[in-house]
Scaffold this motif. Structure first.
Motif, PDB file in Angstrom:
ATOM      1  N   VAL A   1      12.922  46.526  -0.353  1.00 27.92           N
ATOM      2  CA  VAL A   1      12.920  45.182   0.237  1.00 27.92           C
ATOM      3  C   VAL A   1      11.865  44.352  -0.482  1.00 27.92           C
ATOM      4  N   LEU A   2      12.287  43.197  -1.009  1.00 30.28           N
ATOM      5  CA  LEU A   2      11.390  42.290  -1.735  1.00 30.28           C
ATOM      6  C   LEU A   2      11.294  40.991  -0.948  1.00 30.28           C
ATOM      7  N   ASP A   3      10.096  40.687  -0.457  1.00 32.47           N
ATOM      8  CA  ASP A   3       9.924  39.587   0.500  1.00 32.47           C
ATOM      9  C   ASP A   3       8.848  38.599   0.041  1.00 32.47           C
ATOM     10  N   PRO A   4       9.264  37.361  -0.315  1.00 30.86           N
ATOM     11  CA  PRO A   4       8.286  36.338  -0.663  1.00 30.86           C
ATOM     12  C   PRO A   4       8.021  35.358   0.473  1.00 30.86           C
ATOM     13  N   ILE A   5       8.522  35.669   1.670  1.00 32.23           N
ATOM     14  CA  ILE A   5       8.504  34.674   2.756  1.00 32.23           C
ATOM     15  C   ILE A   5       7.284  34.816   3.656  1.00 32.23           C
ATOM     16  N   GLY A   6       7.041  36.026   4.153  1.00 37.48           N
ATOM     17  CA  GLY A   6       5.853  36.243   4.967  1.00 37.48           C
ATOM     18  C   GLY A   6       6.057  36.004   6.445  1.00 37.48           C
ATOM     19  N   GLY A   7       4.939  36.037   7.179  1.00 37.67           N
ATOM     20  CA  GLY A   7       4.999  35.820   8.619  1.00 37.67           C
ATOM     21  C   GLY A   7       5.833  36.879   9.323  1.00 37.67           C
ATOM     22  N   ASP A   8       6.623  36.454  10.283  1.00 38.82           N
ATOM     23  CA  ASP A   8       7.472  37.373  11.036  1.00 38.82           C
ATOM     24  C   ASP A   8       8.503  38.045  10.146  1.00 38.82           C
TER      25      ASP A   8
ATOM     26  N   ASP B   1      -4.031  31.756   6.337  1.00 38.50           N
ATOM     27  CA  ASP B   1      -2.950  32.523   6.965  1.00 38.50           C
ATOM     28  C   ASP B   1      -2.369  33.525   5.971  1.00 38.50           C
ATOM     29  N   TRP B   2      -2.123  33.048   4.761  1.00 35.17           N
ATOM     30  CA  TRP B   2      -1.600  33.911   3.706  1.00 35.17           C
ATOM     31  C   TRP B   2      -2.595  35.036   3.422  1.00 35.17           C
ATOM     32  N   ALA B   3      -3.847  34.679   3.234  1.00 31.22           N
ATOM     33  CA  ALA B   3      -4.872  35.678   2.921  1.00 31.22           C
ATOM     34  C   ALA B   3      -4.956  36.744   4.011  1.00 31.22           C
ATOM     35  N   ALA B   4      -4.858  36.298   5.276  1.00 37.60           N
ATOM     36  CA  ALA B   4      -4.933  37.237   6.400  1.00 37.60           C
ATOM     37  C   ALA B   4      -3.728  38.180   6.417  1.00 37.60           C
TER      38      ALA B   4
ATOM     39  N   SER C   1       5.784  42.799  -0.959  1.00 37.62           N
ATOM     40  CA  SER C   1       5.616  41.367  -0.733  1.00 37.62           C
ATOM     41  C   SER C   1       5.133  40.722  -2.019  1.00 37.62           C
ATOM     42  N   TYR C   2       5.720  39.556  -2.344  1.00 39.46           N
ATOM     43  CA  TYR C   2       5.242  38.856  -3.541  1.00 39.46           C
ATOM     44  C   TYR C   2       5.051  37.364  -3.287  1.00 39.46           C
ATOM     45  N   GLY C   3       4.766  37.006  -2.040  1.00 43.76           N
ATOM     46  CA  GLY C   3       4.513  35.600  -1.736  1.00 43.76           C
ATOM     47  C   GLY C   3       4.460  35.356  -0.243  1.00 43.76           C
ATOM     48  N   TYR C   4       4.338  34.068   0.093  1.00 43.06           N
ATOM     49  CA  TYR C   4       4.193  33.698   1.505  1.00 43.06           C
ATOM     50  C   TYR C   4       4.686  32.262   1.694  1.00 43.06           C
ATOM     51  N   THR C   5       5.979  32.038   1.407  1.00 42.10           N
ATOM     52  CA  THR C   5       6.513  30.675   1.475  1.00 42.10           C
ATOM     53  C   THR C   5       6.559  30.129   2.895  1.00 42.10           C
ATOM     54  N   ALA C   6       6.402  30.992   3.886  1.00 43.10           N
ATOM     55  CA  ALA C   6       6.343  30.519   5.277  1.00 43.10           C
ATOM     56  C   ALA C   6       5.212  29.516   5.475  1.00 43.10           C
ATOM     57  N   ILE C   7       4.247  29.544   4.584  1.00 45.40           N
ATOM     58  CA  ILE C   7       3.083  28.662   4.695  1.00 45.40           C
ATOM     59  C   ILE C   7       3.470  27.190   4.545  1.00 45.40           C
ATOM     60  N   LEU C   8       4.631  26.933   3.926  1.00 43.42           N
ATOM     61  CA  LEU C   8       5.092  25.555   3.761  1.00 43.42           C
ATOM     62  C   LEU C   8       5.430  24.895   5.095  1.00 43.42           C
TER      63      LEU C   8
END
Length: 336
Positions: free
Chosen positions: A212-219, A250-253, A236-243
Protein backbone atom coordinates in the motif's frame (compact mmCIF):
# COMPACT_ATOMS: atom_id res chain seq x y z
CA UNK A 1 22.77 38.49 -20.53
CA UNK A 2 20.01 37.96 -17.99
CA UNK A 3 18.17 35.05 -16.39
CA UNK A 4 14.72 34.99 -14.84
CA UNK A 5 13.32 32.82 -12.09
CA UNK A 6 10.35 32.53 -9.76
CA UNK A 7 10.97 33.47 -6.14
CA UNK A 8 8.90 32.79 -3.03
CA UNK A 9 9.58 35.61 -0.58
CA UNK A 10 6.87 34.70 1.92
CA UNK A 11 4.77 31.58 2.49
CA UNK A 12 1.20 31.85 1.23
CA UNK A 13 -1.01 31.45 -1.84
CA UNK A 14 0.11 31.16 -5.44
CA UNK A 15 0.47 34.94 -5.67
CA UNK A 16 3.35 34.68 -3.18
CA UNK A 17 5.55 33.79 -6.18
CA UNK A 18 7.32 36.61 -8.03
CA UNK A 19 9.04 36.53 -11.45
CA UNK A 20 12.49 38.07 -10.95
CA UNK A 21 15.20 39.04 -13.48
CA UNK A 22 18.92 39.22 -12.74
CA UNK A 23 22.25 39.18 -14.63
CA UNK A 24 23.86 35.87 -15.52
CA UNK A 25 27.19 35.10 -13.86
CA UNK A 26 30.09 32.75 -14.53
CA UNK A 27 29.66 29.41 -12.70
CA UNK A 28 31.73 28.92 -9.57
CA UNK A 29 34.13 26.04 -9.01
CA UNK A 30 32.12 22.78 -9.00
CA UNK A 31 29.14 24.35 -10.77
CA UNK A 32 27.45 24.20 -14.16
CA UNK A 33 25.36 26.96 -15.66
CA UNK A 34 22.43 25.29 -17.38
CA UNK A 35 19.86 26.82 -19.72
CA UNK A 36 16.58 25.22 -18.68
CA UNK A 37 14.33 23.75 -21.37
CA UNK A 38 11.62 22.23 -19.18
CA UNK A 39 10.91 21.93 -15.45
CA UNK A 40 8.46 19.76 -13.56
CA UNK A 41 5.71 21.11 -11.29
CA UNK A 42 4.93 19.02 -8.21
CA UNK A 43 2.40 19.07 -5.42
CA UNK A 44 5.41 19.29 -3.12
CA UNK A 45 6.13 22.70 -4.64
CA UNK A 46 2.63 23.84 -3.66
CA UNK A 47 2.94 22.49 -0.11
CA UNK A 48 6.30 24.16 0.43
CA UNK A 49 5.15 27.47 -1.03
CA UNK A 50 2.17 27.42 1.34
CA UNK A 51 4.47 26.67 4.30
CA UNK A 52 2.64 23.41 4.95
CA UNK A 53 5.53 21.02 4.43
CA UNK A 54 7.83 20.04 7.30
CA UNK A 55 10.62 20.51 4.75
CA UNK A 56 9.59 24.06 3.84
CA UNK A 57 12.62 25.94 2.59
CA UNK A 58 14.32 29.00 3.99
CA UNK A 59 12.95 32.17 2.41
CA UNK A 60 13.50 33.44 -0.20
CA UNK A 61 13.84 30.49 -2.59
CA UNK A 62 13.05 29.39 -6.14
CA UNK A 63 10.61 26.44 -6.35
CA UNK A 64 11.21 23.34 -8.45
CA UNK A 65 12.65 19.89 -7.77
CA UNK A 66 13.61 18.89 -11.29
CA UNK A 67 14.44 20.16 -14.75
CA UNK A 68 16.07 19.31 -18.07
CA UNK A 69 18.42 21.70 -19.85
CA UNK A 70 21.58 22.38 -21.85
CA UNK A 71 24.95 23.02 -20.25
CA UNK A 72 26.03 26.57 -21.18
CA UNK A 73 29.23 26.80 -19.18
CA UNK A 74 31.17 24.48 -16.87
CA UNK A 75 33.08 25.79 -13.88
CA UNK A 76 36.40 24.37 -12.73
CA UNK A 77 36.28 20.70 -11.61
CA UNK A 78 33.19 20.12 -13.82
CA UNK A 79 35.08 19.24 -17.01
CA UNK A 80 33.27 15.87 -17.23
CA UNK A 81 30.29 17.89 -18.51
CA UNK A 82 30.59 20.01 -21.63
CA UNK A 83 28.75 22.97 -23.16
CA UNK A 84 25.90 21.83 -25.39
CA UNK A 85 25.30 18.63 -23.38
CA UNK A 86 21.71 17.93 -22.34
CA UNK A 87 21.39 17.00 -18.67
CA UNK A 88 18.83 16.31 -16.00
CA UNK A 89 18.85 18.31 -12.77
CA UNK A 90 17.42 17.32 -9.41
CA UNK A 91 17.48 19.82 -6.57
CA UNK A 92 16.48 19.38 -2.94
CA UNK A 93 13.16 21.03 -3.69
CA UNK A 94 14.44 24.42 -4.85
CA UNK A 95 15.70 25.86 -8.11
CA UNK A 96 13.90 24.53 -11.18
CA UNK A 97 11.44 27.33 -12.03
CA UNK A 98 13.96 29.40 -13.99
CA UNK A 99 15.44 30.17 -17.38
CA UNK A 100 18.92 29.31 -16.09
CA UNK A 101 20.22 27.46 -13.03
CA UNK A 102 23.59 26.89 -11.37
CA UNK A 103 23.92 23.25 -10.35
CA UNK A 104 26.50 21.24 -8.43
CA UNK A 105 27.86 17.84 -9.39
CA UNK A 106 25.51 15.92 -7.08
CA UNK A 107 22.50 17.71 -8.62
CA UNK A 108 23.22 16.92 -12.29
CA UNK A 109 23.21 13.71 -14.31
CA UNK A 110 23.56 12.88 -18.01
CA UNK A 111 20.48 11.78 -19.95
CA UNK A 112 20.12 10.01 -23.31
CA UNK A 113 20.19 12.21 -26.40
CA UNK A 114 17.13 13.01 -28.48
CA UNK A 115 14.45 12.79 -25.79
CA UNK A 116 11.37 15.00 -25.79
CA UNK A 117 12.28 17.61 -23.17
CA UNK A 118 8.80 17.75 -21.60
CA UNK A 119 8.70 13.97 -21.18
CA UNK A 120 12.25 13.98 -19.83
CA UNK A 121 11.37 16.62 -17.23
CA UNK A 122 8.21 14.70 -16.34
CA UNK A 123 10.03 11.51 -15.33
CA UNK A 124 12.69 12.81 -12.95
CA UNK A 125 10.78 13.42 -9.71
CA UNK A 126 7.72 11.27 -10.37
CA UNK A 127 9.18 8.20 -12.02
CA UNK A 128 12.32 7.96 -9.91
CA UNK A 129 10.06 8.25 -6.84
CA UNK A 130 7.73 5.57 -8.20
CA UNK A 131 10.64 3.31 -9.17
CA UNK A 132 12.19 3.60 -5.71
CA UNK A 133 8.86 3.09 -3.96
CA UNK A 134 8.24 -0.14 -5.87
CA UNK A 135 11.76 -1.57 -6.13
CA UNK A 136 13.84 -0.09 -3.29
CA UNK A 137 11.20 0.26 -0.58
CA UNK A 138 8.49 -2.34 -1.29
CA UNK A 139 10.69 -4.76 -3.26
CA UNK A 140 7.68 -5.65 -5.36
CA UNK A 141 7.53 -9.02 -7.10
CA UNK A 142 5.39 -10.11 -10.03
CA UNK A 143 1.79 -10.95 -9.17
CA UNK A 144 1.67 -8.99 -5.90
CA UNK A 145 -1.38 -6.85 -5.11
CA UNK A 146 -0.75 -3.10 -4.97
CA UNK A 147 -2.97 -0.27 -3.71
CA UNK A 148 -2.07 3.19 -5.03
CA UNK A 149 -3.72 6.20 -3.43
CA UNK A 150 -3.93 9.34 -5.57
CA UNK A 151 -3.58 7.10 -8.63
CA UNK A 152 -4.35 9.81 -11.20
CA UNK A 153 -1.63 12.22 -10.04
CA UNK A 154 1.94 12.57 -11.27
CA UNK A 155 3.48 9.91 -9.01
CA UNK A 156 0.25 7.88 -9.12
CA UNK A 157 0.31 7.48 -12.90
CA UNK A 158 4.04 6.73 -12.76
CA UNK A 159 3.33 3.97 -10.23
CA UNK A 160 0.57 2.59 -12.46
CA UNK A 161 2.86 2.45 -15.50
CA UNK A 162 5.84 0.96 -13.65
CA UNK A 163 3.53 -1.37 -11.71
CA UNK A 164 2.11 -2.68 -14.97
CA UNK A 165 5.65 -3.32 -16.27
CA UNK A 166 6.40 -5.20 -13.02
CA UNK A 167 3.33 -7.44 -13.47
CA UNK A 168 1.49 -6.26 -10.35
CA UNK A 169 -2.25 -6.51 -9.66
CA UNK A 170 -3.17 -2.89 -9.12
CA UNK A 171 -5.96 -0.97 -7.42
CA UNK A 172 -6.05 2.82 -7.48
CA UNK A 173 -8.13 5.44 -5.69
CA UNK A 174 -9.17 8.45 -7.78
CA UNK A 175 -12.23 10.61 -8.40
CA UNK A 176 -14.73 9.02 -10.79
CA UNK A 177 -13.95 11.41 -13.66
CA UNK A 178 -10.37 10.11 -13.64
CA UNK A 179 -11.22 6.38 -13.56
CA UNK A 180 -10.58 5.92 -17.29
CA UNK A 181 -6.94 6.86 -16.71
CA UNK A 182 -6.57 4.31 -13.90
CA UNK A 183 -8.26 1.61 -16.01
CA UNK A 184 -6.00 2.36 -19.00
CA UNK A 185 -3.04 0.97 -17.04
CA UNK A 186 -4.90 -2.23 -16.22
CA UNK A 187 -5.73 -1.21 -12.64
CA UNK A 188 -9.06 -1.41 -10.81
CA UNK A 189 -10.29 2.12 -9.96
CA UNK A 190 -11.97 2.99 -6.65
CA UNK A 191 -13.86 6.27 -6.22
CA UNK A 192 -12.58 7.71 -2.95
CA UNK A 193 -15.53 10.12 -2.79
CA UNK A 194 -18.39 7.63 -3.01
CA UNK A 195 -16.78 4.29 -2.12
CA UNK A 196 -15.10 2.96 1.02
CA UNK A 197 -11.84 1.55 -0.33
CA UNK A 198 -11.42 -0.73 2.72
CA UNK A 199 -14.81 -2.34 2.04
CA UNK A 200 -14.26 -2.54 -1.74
CA UNK A 201 -10.91 -4.28 -1.33
CA UNK A 202 -12.27 -6.75 1.23
CA UNK A 203 -14.82 -7.79 -1.38
CA UNK A 204 -12.52 -7.80 -4.42
CA UNK A 205 -9.28 -9.02 -2.82
CA UNK A 206 -10.07 -10.65 0.52
CA UNK A 207 -6.45 -11.81 0.87
CA UNK A 208 -5.44 -8.16 1.29
CA UNK A 209 -2.89 -5.87 -0.31
CA UNK A 210 0.78 -6.86 -0.45
CA UNK A 211 1.82 -3.22 -0.93
CA UNK A 212 0.00 0.00 0.00
CA UNK A 213 1.46 3.35 -1.11
CA UNK A 214 -0.20 6.32 0.58
CA UNK A 215 0.61 10.01 -0.02
CA UNK A 216 -2.59 11.27 1.62
CA UNK A 217 -2.18 10.89 5.37
CA UNK A 218 -4.53 11.48 8.26
CA UNK A 219 -7.30 8.92 8.63
CA UNK A 220 -6.33 7.49 5.24
CA UNK A 221 -3.14 6.07 6.80
CA UNK A 222 -5.05 4.18 9.46
CA UNK A 223 -7.63 2.85 7.05
CA UNK A 224 -4.92 1.82 4.59
CA UNK A 225 -3.33 -0.33 7.28
CA UNK A 226 -6.59 -2.30 7.50
CA UNK A 227 -6.19 -3.48 3.89
CA UNK A 228 -2.82 -5.22 4.30
CA UNK A 229 -2.30 -8.91 3.64
CA UNK A 230 -0.32 -11.14 6.00
CA UNK A 231 2.88 -10.12 4.17
CA UNK A 232 1.70 -6.60 3.29
CA UNK A 233 3.98 -3.54 3.44
CA UNK A 234 2.74 0.01 4.07
CA UNK A 235 4.73 2.97 2.75
CA UNK A 236 3.82 6.62 3.24
CA UNK A 237 5.34 9.16 0.89
CA UNK A 238 3.39 12.34 1.63
CA UNK A 239 0.57 14.05 3.45
CA UNK A 240 -1.73 15.78 0.95
CA UNK A 241 -4.51 15.83 3.55
CA UNK A 242 -2.74 18.93 4.86
CA UNK A 243 -4.21 20.92 1.94
CA UNK A 244 -7.57 20.76 3.70
CA UNK A 245 -6.43 23.31 6.26
CA UNK A 246 -3.74 21.51 8.22
CA UNK A 247 -0.33 22.79 9.28
CA UNK A 248 3.21 21.50 8.82
CA UNK A 249 3.20 20.34 12.45
CA UNK A 250 0.34 17.94 11.64
CA UNK A 251 2.41 16.25 8.95
CA UNK A 252 5.47 16.09 11.19
CA UNK A 253 3.41 14.56 14.01
CA UNK A 254 1.89 11.91 11.70
CA UNK A 255 5.28 10.90 10.31
CA UNK A 256 6.73 10.75 13.81
CA UNK A 257 3.86 8.46 14.79
CA UNK A 258 4.45 6.18 11.79
CA UNK A 259 8.22 6.16 12.37
CA UNK A 260 7.69 5.12 15.97
CA UNK A 261 5.23 2.37 14.98
CA UNK A 262 7.59 0.74 12.43
CA UNK A 263 5.04 -2.05 12.17
CA UNK A 264 1.32 -2.67 12.60
CA UNK A 265 -0.14 -4.69 15.48
CA UNK A 266 -0.03 -7.67 13.09
CA UNK A 267 3.66 -7.15 12.36
CA UNK A 268 3.34 -5.58 8.90
CA UNK A 269 6.27 -3.23 8.24
CA UNK A 270 5.62 0.52 8.02
CA UNK A 271 8.05 2.73 6.08
CA UNK A 272 8.37 6.42 5.24
CA UNK A 273 9.74 7.55 1.88
CA UNK A 274 11.13 10.87 0.74
CA UNK A 275 13.04 11.05 -2.55
CA UNK A 276 15.26 13.84 -1.21
CA UNK A 277 15.90 11.96 2.03
CA UNK A 278 16.80 8.70 0.27
CA UNK A 279 18.98 10.55 -2.25
CA UNK A 280 20.94 12.04 0.63
CA UNK A 281 21.32 8.64 2.32
CA UNK A 282 21.93 6.62 -0.87
CA UNK A 283 23.15 8.94 -3.67
CA UNK A 284 24.27 5.98 -5.79
CA UNK A 285 20.73 4.59 -5.74
CA UNK A 286 19.38 7.84 -7.14
CA UNK A 287 21.86 7.79 -10.04
CA UNK A 288 21.18 4.11 -10.75
CA UNK A 289 17.41 4.54 -10.59
CA UNK A 290 17.39 7.73 -12.67
CA UNK A 291 19.47 5.90 -15.29
CA UNK A 292 17.03 2.96 -15.26
CA UNK A 293 14.03 5.27 -15.67
CA UNK A 294 15.62 7.23 -18.52
CA UNK A 295 16.57 3.96 -20.20
CA UNK A 296 12.90 2.92 -20.09
CA UNK A 297 11.93 6.32 -21.54
CA UNK A 298 14.51 6.09 -24.34
CA UNK A 299 13.26 2.60 -25.22
CA UNK A 300 9.66 3.79 -25.34
CA UNK A 301 8.64 1.43 -22.53
CA UNK A 302 7.18 4.31 -20.51
CA UNK A 303 5.41 7.48 -21.62
CA UNK A 304 4.69 9.93 -18.82
CA UNK A 305 1.20 11.39 -18.82
CA UNK A 306 1.76 15.14 -19.24
CA UNK A 307 -1.44 16.94 -18.36
CA UNK A 308 -0.36 20.44 -19.44
CA UNK A 309 2.73 22.09 -20.89
CA UNK A 310 2.79 25.76 -19.88
CA UNK A 311 5.25 28.63 -20.42
CA UNK A 312 7.60 29.11 -17.46
CA UNK A 313 5.94 32.48 -16.82
CA UNK A 314 2.65 30.67 -16.05
CA UNK A 315 3.85 28.92 -12.87
CA UNK A 316 1.11 30.61 -10.82
CA UNK A 317 -1.54 29.04 -13.06
CA UNK A 318 0.18 25.65 -12.75
CA UNK A 319 0.01 25.85 -8.95
CA UNK A 320 -3.66 26.81 -9.01
CA UNK A 321 -4.44 23.84 -11.27
CA UNK A 322 -2.71 21.46 -8.87
CA UNK A 323 -4.45 22.92 -5.83
CA UNK A 324 -7.89 22.37 -7.40
CA UNK A 325 -7.04 18.80 -8.51
CA UNK A 326 -8.02 19.73 -12.07
CA UNK A 327 -5.16 17.82 -13.70
CA UNK A 328 -4.31 14.20 -14.49
CA UNK A 329 -0.63 13.36 -14.60
CA UNK A 330 2.18 15.94 -14.69
CA UNK A 331 2.35 19.67 -15.38
CA UNK A 332 5.55 20.83 -17.08
CA UNK A 333 6.83 24.41 -17.45
CA UNK A 334 8.83 25.19 -20.60
CA UNK A 335 11.10 28.00 -21.73
CA UNK A 336 10.59 29.08 -25.33
Amino acid sequence: MFSSHWVVKQFGGSQAMEWVKEPLRTPFVGELRIKIQAAGVALGDVLRRAGKSPASLTLPYTPGYDAVGIVEEAGAEMEHFHPGQQVGVFFNGAGGYATHVYAKDNEVFPIPEGLDTSLAAAVILNYVSAYQLLHRMARATKGERLLIHGASGGVGTALLELGKLAGLQMYGTASEVKHAVVTSYGACPIDYRSQDFVKVLREQAPEGMDIVLDPIGGDNYRRSLQTLSAKGRFISYGYTAILQGGEAEDWAAEWKWLAEQQATENGNPISLYSITGLKQEQPDWFREDAAAVFDLLAQGKIKPLVSHTLPMEDAIQAHEMLETSSTVGKIVLVNE
